[in-house]
Structure formats: structure tokens, C-alpha cells
Design an enzyme around this catalytic site. Structure first.
Site, mmCIF file in Angstrom:
data_model
loop_
_atom_site.group_PDB
_atom_site.id
_atom_site.type_symbol
_atom_site.label_atom_id
_atom_site.label_comp_id
_atom_site.label_asym_id
_atom_site.label_seq_id
_atom_site.Cartn_x
_atom_site.Cartn_y
_atom_site.Cartn_z
ATOM 1 N N THR A 157 9.940 73.805 19.271
ATOM 2 C CA THR A 157 10.302 72.486 19.068
ATOM 3 C C THR A 157 9.614 71.596 20.256
ATOM 4 O OG1 THR A 157 11.800 72.615 17.492
ATOM 5 C CG2 THR A 157 11.535 70.536 18.742
ATOM 6 N N PHE B 215 10.127 68.069 22.499
ATOM 7 C CA PHE B 215 11.014 67.253 22.598
ATOM 8 C C PHE B 215 10.380 65.886 23.446
ATOM 9 C CE2 PHE B 215 13.825 70.710 21.692
ATOM 10 C CZ PHE B 215 15.067 70.198 21.080
#
Length: 297
Positions: free
Chosen positions: A191, A193
Site C-alpha cells: 500500500t 501512503f
């Protein structure tokens, strides 16, 4: 529901008190203690004071109000696509992107016992990233506000037929047993960020480092408008690493584009590309220039 489950509240209050004592060091994140965003905050800034917030809007508001010096928000996952509607939240917040961080995501199936489980609670992204694992075992996915909050919720219910998909640390925090580890469907699950602050970074401070510049723009409503807009970057040798469209308003006649490019204002190619883009676009709004995490060793 706008509150954390009871098993998480004591930890939340302790972390909020620590952040309130030194707001400049606080990094707001969405989720309960033990969520992936909590992990990302500590990886990005090991000396920070993580500040748990119930929603993405709450995390951004913490920065706007001065309760936190920064927020860290997930925006996209390698396996399941867009995470947060940063396209809408960030322009409205008035905050700037000042950094990015990539986090390897590993999920665990946890519960009060060893199962069998009828349902598993988690954030929709985590459920999507583990959908094959759950389907093959006949476990019904149930959406929850965040991964660690789901673990706290399962603890609160006291129901041994319910499980949570969450980072392994959540099992330790909330007294659950890990039944299966690394249940994500892809081994390289990652992921991205972004880190947000009240003030933008000065692009000049990134001289000598690979930078990313993020902005949104709306093209004129004429044929080939997007083609011409993208040509500004191609002809000036600027590499575009992300382009995503979203609708502006309810008419579905105006399209905004969220864009990442390699480089920073002040570099000749970037300056020329952005100047040409302004000619072809109705609106260009800069969201931030920051060091590329992909270039770090």
C-alpha cells in the site's frame, strides 16, 4: 457508528494524551491502534506520536486544527486499487502532500478461538485483498471501518464464530488468537501512503533528490483536450507515473484528473510542462512536491 470498540478505547486515549502533550510530533492516522496506518506512521517517522482517528476526515482535521503535525493516509494498494478518496478529501482540506511511504501489507486471520468461523470483519480493502482465502473457506466477509478496529470489535462481541482480518500486532493488542498468518492473496501486497501537512515543502529543498509532484487538473471541454494536456509532459521529457480521472459534480460533464509526475517545479522541463498545461486546462491545483520513496535505498 463514530467511536472505537471498547477494547481499543484505553489505548486510543493514551495515544491521544501523548499526542496532545506534543502535537508537533503527532502523526494522525485513520483506524484503531494496530492498524496498517499505525504501522505506516511508525515506519515513516519512528520517533513520532501516532494519533488514532476514526475516519480519514478526522485525521485531516487533526492536522488542520494543529492537534497533529502531519497525517498519513493510504491512497492505493497494489492488489485492490484506490483506498481513500484523496482526490476529494485533499483539495477540500487545504493540506499539502509532503511525503510518501510504501508499506508491505500482511494480514492475519484472528479470533477468540481456532474456529470454524462464520464471518470475518475487516476494512473493505483487506477483505478484497484476502477474498480468495475467505471464499475457499466459506467465511463471509463483513466490512468494518478499519482492520485493527475489526479485531477490537471481535474481542468486544465475545463471539467465537467471528474472526477479523488484521495485522498480527492487533491480535496481541486485543487478546485474540492468530489462526492463519499471511492470508493476503498476493505475496507482494503493498500500500502506498501519502503524508500531509499544513505547509507545503519548498521544492528547492529537494535539489539533488528524486522528487514527485502531485496535482489535479481539469481540461477544457473540447476535442483532444486530454491528449494535448498529456502532450505537455511528453514533449518536455517529464515522466508521468500516475493519472486517474474522477467526476466533478453531478452533471458527469466535467472530469478532473489526479496526476503524479517525476520532478519538481524549478526544473526546466517541469516548469515548461506545467506552463503549457495551464494553457490547455481550466484549472490546475498543486497538491505538493515531495521526495520519492521509490528512490531511497
Amino acid at each position: 457508528m463514530q467511536s472505537f470498540p471498547a477494547p481499543a478505547l484505553e489505548l486510543v486515549e493514551k495515544m491521544r494524551a501523548a499526542a496532545a502533550a506534543d502535537p508537533a510530533r503527532a502523526v494522525a492516522f485513520q483506524g484503531a491502534p494496530g492498524a496498517n496506518s499505525h504501522r505506516a506512521a511508525l515506519e515513516y517517522a519512528p520517533e513520532c506520536l501516532p494519533l488514532p482517528c476514526f475516519s480519514f476526515e478526522d485525521a485531516l482535521d487533526a492536522v488542520k486544527s494543529g492537534a497533529a503535525g502531519a497525517a498519513i493516509i493510504p491512497i492505493e494498494n497494489s492488489q485492490h486499487g484506490r483506498v481513500a478518496d484523496i482526490h476529494f478529501l485533499l483539495p477540500e482540506s487545504g493540506l499539502s502532500i509532503v511525503g510518501e511511504h510504501f508499506l508491505a501489507i500482511h494480514h492475519a486471520l484472528m479470533g477468540l478461538g481456532q474456529g470454524p468461523f462464520q464471518a470475518a470483519y475487516s476494512h473493505p480493502q483487506a477483505l478484497g485483498q484476502s477474498r480468495h482465502f475467505l471464499r475457499t473457506r466459506g467465511i463471509v466477509p463483513m466490512a468494518y471501518a478499519d482492520t485493527a478496529g475489526a479485531a477490537a470489535f471481535v474481542k468486544e462481541t465475545g463471539d467465537p464464530t467471528l474472526a477479523a482480518i488484521a495485522p498480527a500486532i492487533a491480535a496481541d493488542l486485543y487478546g485474540l488468537a492468530i489462526v492463519a498468518d499471511r492470508v493476503e492473496d498476493a505475496a507482494d501486497n503493498t500500500t502506498r501512503f501519502v503524508v500531509l501537512a499544513r505547509e507545503p515543502l519548498d521544492p528547492a529543498t529537494l535539489a539533488g533528490k528524486q522528487a514527485i509532484t502531485t496535482f489535479i487538473f481539469e481540461v477544457n471541454n473540447v476535442p483532444a483536450a486530454l491528449y494535448k494536456a498529456l502532450g505537455c509532459f511528453a514533449t518536455n521529457g517529464v515522466n508521468m507515473t500516475k493519472l486517474e480521472s474522477y467526476q466533478k459534480g453531478a452533471s458527469f460533464a466535467a472530469t478532473m484528473f489526479y496526476c503524479d509526475i517525476v520532478g519538481a517545479p524549478g526544473e526546466p522541463g517541469v516548469d515548461r510542462a506545467l506552463e503549457e498545461l495551464a494553457f490547455h486546462a481550466k484549472e490546475v491545483r498543486m497538491l505538493g512536491t515531495y521526495r520519492s520513496a521509490r528512490s531511497r535505498g
